[in-house]
Design a protein around this motif. Structure first.
Motif, short mmCIF file in Angstrom:
data_model
loop_
_atom_site.label_atom_id
_atom_site.label_comp_id
_atom_site.label_asym_id
_atom_site.label_seq_id
_atom_site.Cartn_x
_atom_site.Cartn_y
_atom_site.Cartn_z
N ASP A 82 0.82 -1.21 0.00
CA ASP A 82 0.00 0.00 0.00
C ASP A 82 0.85 1.26 0.00
O ASP A 82 0.36 2.35 0.11
N PHE A 103 -3.90 10.01 -5.51
CA PHE A 103 -3.88 9.79 -4.07
C PHE A 103 -5.20 9.21 -3.55
O PHE A 103 -5.56 9.34 -2.42
N ARG A 104 -5.87 8.55 -4.44
CA ARG A 104 -7.09 7.88 -4.03
C ARG A 104 -6.77 6.72 -3.10
O ARG A 104 -5.81 6.00 -3.28
N LYS A 105 -7.64 6.58 -2.10
CA LYS A 105 -7.42 5.49 -1.16
C LYS A 105 -7.90 4.18 -1.79
O LYS A 105 -9.02 4.08 -2.25
N ASP A 106 -7.03 3.23 -1.80
CA ASP A 106 -7.35 1.95 -2.41
C ASP A 106 -6.44 0.91 -1.79
O ASP A 106 -5.39 1.22 -1.28
N PHE A 107 -6.84 -0.31 -1.81
CA PHE A 107 -5.90 -1.33 -1.40
C PHE A 107 -6.04 -2.55 -2.28
O PHE A 107 -7.12 -2.89 -2.74
N GLU A 108 -4.90 -3.15 -2.53
CA GLU A 108 -4.89 -4.31 -3.41
C GLU A 108 -5.50 -5.50 -2.69
O GLU A 108 -5.27 -5.72 -1.51
#
Lengths: 160, 347, 327
Positions: A5, A149-154
């Motif tokens: 992340d 800067f978008r919140k994301d998670f793999e």
């Protein structure tokens, strides 16, 4: 050890067939009524905005705008009463100062200025509201999705 | 435990070969020159290792216990849970942490007591720990901020390490500490010679000098007794200049407090474990709004007590290795050595 | 330097003797070379431990809102504090925003020659151990095991001191005058000017690289006197604005919002930069707000107790060139 992340997110080039998501913070007394008027007057404008009604443009904390950008929208529009017309006399004038600094700062950091826009729309300006939404939607469409800067998670892993 | 610890010698000119042989079976991490020894990073060639560093800025703990760790993913629509693959290693190789300072190696033995003990055992920590060998590097030139000898560690401490290196004139003195350590160097056996009496003497002399550079500032045993007084008056004064930031706890190699939270985006979510710090007000804030540690006084007391009083009681060890990171990076120069001295002097 | 130190000690001694204050905040010798430490002293403590040198870097105003509750009872005495130019500017901000009462302070102002950046000096020593430090009017002499090194102060000042327009405190009860460099303050600051001229993507890349070092210890916030919120947005849980992970997105979010909250408040003291353990170049991003506030609203934080903070007021004819108009 590199964490997944923590990796750098690239700016996306995918601009075709793309419909941006835009949050519009509209003040209760002018711009929200302006949007309403645009509706009842059957003015056409792109369906890309999601409206959040606020009591006054002075209610907007820069935090809200950044949070919206982080949470997955591609652009933000804040709209309030014209200077002099504020329901609370001067809320929009205080807001104007905050917006000026915010606009400068985001631009300085390298965020495209079109991502965050401010406007004045009165309750009588249905046509102007529609025009502004057209412009904002167009601007953001040209830029493409905001991904950097978008919140994301793999989501890796096995299904349990 | 290893029946017999072996003392071996490696010529410095053979180090490159030694490194290559090891990297065939292991992925090697170490303090690298490229990032100014900020933390332990992957090393591809032997000349990337920064041998002369004092201590990495970030401690070794983040290698086994990262600041953010996803425990699992979930999907509220599909009603399923996905387990994460613990980052052991992508190439099925085991890891070597090379050039670890003895204090950091010791700190891992403390974290083992917390996460790797029998009951309960932490899955994520243990998996990483099992696949990693620690090769420590004795300190011949300790920094002025080091106080390892005051807390039961030392510049040549072997605790926590599998192998320990000593840098002698033109060659390395290698001591195997654990059976894993023995296995680690097996592939490079042909480069190693048994140490002679002279070699051992040189090493002993070297460490004597290093030890003499380290002043013993306080006695951790006495300190523990002293700290039994929870309501001692000095707690009202010690914390005053503390800003309440998390530098000391985040850089500390033994601080291991964490928080577990859920993050959700639409129907996808993950449960994460993140470092937390007793210096933050949020650390003990209850849902009711009550905070049992309302000011920095209580928070600072917690930090000191946990390391020097509670940990010795529960784990039999003072949870401080004297690495000096909190001393170096504290923005108001709150020096733990001074704090200890002040506490000891208080009657 | 010595002379000034004596003057400070004598003044503080007198304040205690006259029962004007119960507590004084100054600096004492640090345990590391090139560093001092904040010193809280009461009457029974040793006033002779107070020091004044080029390493008195902490902004002491940060402690004031923490130790003086806003509604202080009449009986208690004011808190004594040693203030450089920037410390006093921070206090002005706190007074104006009604966080503290001017009457609860006794300020010993000191005209400041600038603070030497210890990291700049350390970077020139190749990790060699410092045995001692000597300081004269213009230079720092660092004694090493194998000789000594001389550093001209002017070249090794903190970035914020290099462009300080007000080295003399704006408010004080007693002023101790010392040498002040004839520094030329430039607005906008060269570093922000240089940064602005870079292409957009490169600017973002730099910002991203800098803040990605962040370990979220919040030292930048905690060292800042003007970050006085009892509950920071970063720690609010209802609603939770900020996630707790170390992910880049969260870190970017935190820094943007923190800096925006400081717009119009930031006095460019450099406390956040010096507190950061990861050496993030925070001033590159905070300074632009200082310049913009000055240019747009003609306001400099901390200079006067009279003018209203820029975001707590407005003018009917504020510029609005940035507003969106239909095409």
């Amino acid at each position: 050890m590199k964490q997944s992340d923590n990796k750098t997110i690239r700016r996306s080039d995918d601009k075709t067939n793309y419909e941006p998501k835009i949050v519009a913070f509209l003040c209760n007394w002018c711009s929200y009524a302006g949007a309403d008027l645009a509706g009842v007057s059957r003015f056409q404008y792109p369906p890309n905005i999601r409206v959040i009604r606020v009591p006054c443009s002075g209610r907007i904390n820069p935090l809200y705008i950044i949070k919206a950008l982080q949470s997955g929208v591609d652009g933000v529009l804040v709209s309030g009463c014209h200077p002099g017309d504020c329901h609370y006399i001067s809320g929009n004038l205080f807001a104007r100062r905050k917006f000026a600094l915010m606009k400068k700062f985001l631009d300085y950091l390298g965020i495209e200025p079109e991502r965050v826009q401010f406007s004045w729309v009165s309750a009588a300006e249905g046509a102007r509201f529609a025009e502004i939404i057209k412009k904002v939607t167009n601007d953001i469409k040209k830029l493409g999705p905001l991904t950097y800067f978008r919140k994301d998670f793999e989501k890796t892993g096995k299904v349990l | 435990m290893l029946k017999e610890k072996r003392n071996l010698m490696l010529y410095k000119q053979d180090f490159e070969k030694f490194f290559r042989l090891l990297s065939e079976t292991f992925t090697i991490f170490g303090p690298s020159k490229t990032d100014g020894s900020r933390s332990f990073t992957k090393i591809d060639a032997s000349d990337e290792i920064a041998f002369d560093y004092e201590n990495t800025k970030m401690s070794l703990k983040e290698f086994f216990f990262p600041q953010t760790e996803t425990l699992f993913f979930f999907d509220t629509e599909k009603n399923e849970v996905k387990q994460t693959d613990v980052e052991t290693n992508k190439h099925d190789k085991q890891n070597i942490l090379f050039g670890v300072r003895p204090c950091d190696a010791m700190s891992i033995s403390f974290l083992d007591k917390v996460f790797n003990a029998n009951n309960p055992q932490d899955l994520y920590y243990t998996r990483r720990r099992k696949s990693t060998r620690i090769v420590s590097f004795a300190c011949t030139n300790p920094a002025s901020t080091c106080f390892c000898t005051s807390v039961g560690c030392g510049p040549d401490s072997e605790t926590g390490a599998d192998i320990i290196f000593f840098e002698l004139n033109g060659r390395y003195f290698i001591k195997t500490v654990t059976p894993e350590g023995e296995k680690t160097i097996k592939s490079a056996e042909k480069l190693l010679n048994p140490a002679t009496k002279n070699d051992i003497e040189e090493k002993v002399h070297l460490m004597k000098t290093a030890n003499s550079n380290l002043k013993k500032i306080f006695d951790s045993g006495n300190l523990q007794k002293k700290l039994d007084n929870f309501n001692a008056p000095y707690w009202g004064k010690l914390h005053r200049k503390c800003l309440g930031c998390g530098i000391c706890t985040y850089l500390c190699p033994t601080c291991h407090c964490f928080d577990i939270t859920d993050e959700v985006i639409k129907s996808n979510g993950r449960r994460i474990r993140t470092w937390d710090s007793c210096m933050f007000s949020l650390f003990t804030l209850h849902a009711s709004g009550h905070n049992p540690r309302p000011t920095q006084k209580e928070r600072m007391r917690q930090r000191i007590m946990h390391k020097f009083n509670y940990a010795p009681k529960y784990y039999g060890k003072t949870f401080c290795v004297g690495c000096g990171r909190c001393v170096i990076y504290c923005p108001v120069n709150m020096d733990i050595r001074d704090v200890m001295k002040e506490i000891m002097e208080e009657r | 330097m010595r002379q000034i130190e004596y003057e400070i000690i004598n003044t503080v001694e007198k304040l205690f003797a006259d029962k004007k204050i119960d507590i004084f905040i100054g600096y004492k010798k640090g345990t590391l070379s090139l560093q001092t430490s904040p010193y809280f002293l009461s009457e029974q403590d040793d006033v002779r431990k107070l020091v004044w040198n080029s390493f008195c870097s902490n902004n002491l105003a940060v402690f004031i809102p923490r130790i003086i509750p806003n509604s202080k009872s009449k009986e208690s005495k004011p808190v004594g504090i040693l203030c450089k130019g920037c410390d006093s500017r921070s206090l002005v901000g706190l007074i104006k925003e009604k966080q503290i009462n001017r009457d609860n302070l006794f300020i010993i102002g000191i005209s400041c020659p600038g603070i030497v950046d210890r990291r700049k000096i350390l970077s020139r020593l190749d990790g060699k151990e410092i045995i001692g430090i000597d300081e004269d009017a213009d230079s720092i002499v660092v004694k090493l095991k194998d000789g000594e090194k001389r550093f001209e102060k002017e070249e090794y000042l903190c970035e914020s001191c290099l462009n300080c327009a007000h080295p003399t405190p704006s408010i004080y009860d007693v002023l101790i005058r010392g040498a002040v460099y004839s520094l030329q303050a430039i607005t906008p600051d060269p570093i922000t000017k240089d940064f602005s001229s870079k292409p957009r993507e490169e600017r973002w890349k730099i910002f991203e690289t800098e803040v990605s070092k962040c370990i979220r210890c919040y030292a930048c916030r905690d060292a800042c006197p003007n970050c006085y919120c009892k509950e920071c947005f970063a720690e609010q849980t209802k609603p939770q604005w900020l996630g707790v992970s170390k992910g880049l997105s969260e870190v970017i979010f935190y820094h943007i919002v923190r800096i925006l909250h400081q717009a119009g408040r930031c006095v460019d003291c450099g406390a956040c930069v010096r507190a950061c353990p990861m050496d993030i170049n925070l001033r590159l991003f905070t300074r632009v707000m200082v310049d913009e506030v000055k240019e747009r609203f003609g306001y400099e934080p901390g200079i006067s107790l009279k003018d209203t903070p820029p975001l707590a007021t407005f003018s009917a004819d504020d510029k609005q060139e940035f507003m969106t108009e239909p095409e």
